[in-house]
Design an enzyme around this catalytic site. Structure first.
Site, PDB file in Angstrom:
ATOM      1  N   ASP A 184       2.692 -34.902  12.026  1.00 50.93           N
ATOM      2  CA  ASP A 184       3.271 -36.147  11.419  1.00 50.93           C
ATOM      3  C   ASP A 184       4.553 -36.367  11.618  1.00 50.93           C
ATOM      4  O   ASP A 184       5.701 -35.685  11.131  1.00 50.93           O
ATOM      5  CB  ASP A 184       3.020 -35.740   9.737  1.00 50.93           C
ATOM      6  CG  ASP A 184       3.352 -36.929   8.832  1.00 50.93           C
ATOM      7  OD1 ASP A 184       3.908 -37.846   9.324  1.00 50.93           O
ATOM      8  OD2 ASP A 184       2.979 -36.710   7.649  1.00 50.93           O
ATOM      9  N   HIS A 185       4.873 -37.428  12.410  1.00 54.68           N
ATOM     10  CA  HIS A 185       6.231 -37.662  12.817  1.00 54.68           C
ATOM     11  C   HIS A 185       7.191 -38.128  11.498  1.00 54.68           C
ATOM     12  O   HIS A 185       8.395 -38.477  11.724  1.00 54.68           O
ATOM     13  CB  HIS A 185       6.230 -38.810  13.715  1.00 54.68           C
ATOM     14  CG  HIS A 185       7.431 -38.870  14.778  1.00 54.68           C
ATOM     15  ND1 HIS A 185       8.488 -38.188  14.522  1.00 54.68           N
ATOM     16  CD2 HIS A 185       7.502 -39.466  16.267  1.00 54.68           C
ATOM     17  CE1 HIS A 185       9.266 -38.171  15.724  1.00 54.68           C
ATOM     18  NE2 HIS A 185       8.438 -38.788  16.565  1.00 54.68           N
TER      19      HIS A 185
END
Ligand code: COA
Length: 538
Positions: free
Chosen positions: A510-511
């Protein structure tokens, strides 16, 4: 016992309305005036009440049906005194709303005849004999450009909610009332600036302010026979919004946005849901998608049989739930996949050789157990990977337990049992634990809590093949490791190419939570642990 057929009351000139809620079920005992169903035109919501006490013996319509005045809607075994077999639901002494106020537009003459805009006062329309209704919502902003019929404000009596729309395209100059004021028919509520050229052709220009487009309600044929519009109880779902307190404009917006009103917290007077409440709800859901629940899976309604034979195969529950979760995670998590390769030549030599004599009877250890062990260690070293994003993305909740989910391919679909406290287990215990869970998953014997509480997931397709893939991070986790099939590859050792067994790793993250550099370091660290398992002892 008398049977009563309840019909749709006189709708005050409206031809057709939609049944948006059925508030009773067959067999329900109802009292006089209890709501039987809720109807909605494009501007007003009306309840149809029971004409007398009794029991609902049959429901003749369903949500989504369009009905007109006189349409039979339910049958009642009545305790009431009506000897008639057909009762118009509203034929009671209760007098209420004359449908929605609809402004009949009048063309307004430009003051100088040159096509310039003209200010027009907007008055409270005919309220069907009701005085002193409360302004519960200003539905537009001063200065806002509106199209004819857009709502200006919402009024509420103790039994009905009505919108006052703008009579023609134009700009709202100012309101002359505020929320909480009480108004009666004819009171000035707003001034608008009509767009030049915008007007209906119904009426010819007349002198302006005093006679300006006085809003009027669509005349009800008889107030006594109009539907009782108590608290509107519209619904964007079908029945869950019973008792929700909101005006037609908010309800319309809620429907457009797909917001279930019964989940929206209200801040308006007497618990009324305002537009701001809807906006806050949507904002909260956008920022905190986890709380929003699974997204809708949109399939295709195309008729593929036009091109050749087809077969429609029902999808089981697991596949349907997986689909929703995937849509939810894929559409709400900005995710990136980091690829790397671990040299597991030594690991595999040990696993297939010396380790075998250490294994208890019947226990098989695949590379997966080592990968789980390495992941537990890497998660401890990189706590942001063992975490979930907090509400509104303002905090990162780092978990101090290490529960690793293992994706298991079963005949019914994908299941992800969780090996709890993986950091406290050795490789053999991890192998046993995951094998047991995988067997239970395939035998449909997995208890629900065996799939709960995961903090990180491994999806291993190594036993099947493939060079790499991009697993989907599943909320609320922030990372997932994909494992593909290890293969012998020529690796340059500085002097020559050496045959090494290389394990492809695909780490999706999850950036919002994890930076690319952190992801590269995490994956590298994993590779180092797997390359020299002595690192796991440190
Ligand atoms: N590279 C090379 N060989 C591998 C390997 C890898 N990465 N991983 C496993 N293998 C080998 C094993 O050693 C085993 O070999 P053996 O029979 O010679 O001992 C063989 O492949 C089969 O292993 P498998 O039964 O798959 O065990 P596992 O411990 O690796 O995996 C599960 C267990 C439950 C994860 C696996 O059976 C499974 O269901 N995988 C599918 C997961 C999935 O569908 N993911 C997709 C999610 S989108």
């Amino acid at each position: 016992m008398a049977q009563t057929q309840v019909t749709v009351p006189d709708l005050g000139g409206i031809d057709e309305v939609e049944v948006i809620e059925i508030s009773v079920a067959q067999g329900d005992a109802v009292n006089e005036e209890d709501t039987i169903l809720v109807l909605e035109s494009d501007k007003a919501t009306m309840e149809v009440p029971a004409p007398n006490a009794g029991t609902i013996s049959d429901i003749l319509v369903k949500v989504g049906d369009t009905v007109s005045s006189g349409t039979p809607v339910v049958m009642m075994d009545g305790a009431g005194d009506s000897s008639s077999s057909v009762v118009e639901a509203s034929a009671q002494e209760t007098v209420e709303e004359k449908a929605e106020p609809v402004i009949q537009t009048q063309e307004v003459a430009p003051s100088n005849g040159s096509g310039e805009s003209q200010e027009i006062p907007v008055h409270v329309p005919d309220l069907g004999g009701v005085d002193n209704v409360e302004v519960i919502e200003l539905a537009a902003k001063e200065g806002e450009e509106l199209a004819a019929e857009d709502s200006l404000l919402v009024l509420e009596s103790d039994k009905a909610t009505m919108e006052v729309p703008i009579p023609q395209d134009g700009k709202l100059v100012s309101f002359h009332v505020k929320v909480g004021d009480t108004v009666s028919q004819g009171d000035l509520v707003a001034t608008i600036l009509a767009s030049s050229g915008a007007a209906s052709t119904e009426n010819k220009p007349t002198e302006v302010p005093a006679q300006a487009p006085a809003p009027q309600t669509v005349p009800a044929k008889s107030a006594a026979s109009a539907p009782i519009a108590k608290e509107p109880v519209t619904s964007v779902t079908t029945t869950s919004n019973k008792g929700v307190h909101a005006g037609p404009a908010v309800r319309k917006l809620a429907r457009e946005l797909g917001v279930p009103l019964d989940q929206v917290s209200s801040t308006g007077p007497r618990g009324r849901i305002l537009k701001e409440d809807l906006q806050a709800f949507v904002k909260q859901r956008v920022n905190n998608p986890v709380a929003a629940g699974p997204a809708q899976v949109v399939g295709s309604d195309e008729d593929f049989s036009r091109f050749g034979p087809t077969e429609s195969v029902p999808l089981n529950k697991i596949k349907q739930v997986t689909a929703k979760n995937m849509v939810q995670s894929w559409s709400t998590i900005p995710q990136v996949t980091q690829f790397d390769e671990a040299d597991i030549t030594e690991l595999e030599t040990y696993r297939k050789g010396a380790m075998q004599s250490q294994l208890p009877d019947g226990v098989k250890v695949s590379p997966l157990a080592f990968i789980m062990k390495a992941c537990a260690m890497a998660l401890k070293a990189f706590p942001q990977f063992n975490a979930s994003l907090g509400p509104q993305g303002q905090t990162l909740i780092q978990k101090q337990y290490y529960n690793i989910g293992v994706a298991v391919d079963t005949p019914d679909g994908l299941l992800v049992p969780v090996v709890k406290d993986a950091d406290q287990k050795g490789v053999i215990e991890l192998a046993k634990g995951s094998a047991e869970l995988a067997a239970k998953a395939r035998d449909k014997k997995l208890p629900m809590d065996a799939m709960a509480g995961g903090t990180f997931t491994i999806s291993s397709l190594g036993g099947i093949g493939g060079t790499s893939f991009t697993p989907i991070v599943t909320a609320p986790q922030v990372a997932i490791l994909g494992v593909s099939k290890a293969q012998m590859k020529p690796v340059w050792n500085g002097k020559e190419f050496e045959p090494r067994l290389m394990l492809p790793l695909s780490m999706s993250y999850d950036h919002r939570v994890i930076d690319g550099a952190e992801a590269a370091r995490f994956t590298r660290y994993l590779c180092e642990l797997l390359t020299d398992t002595r690192n796991m002892l440190l």
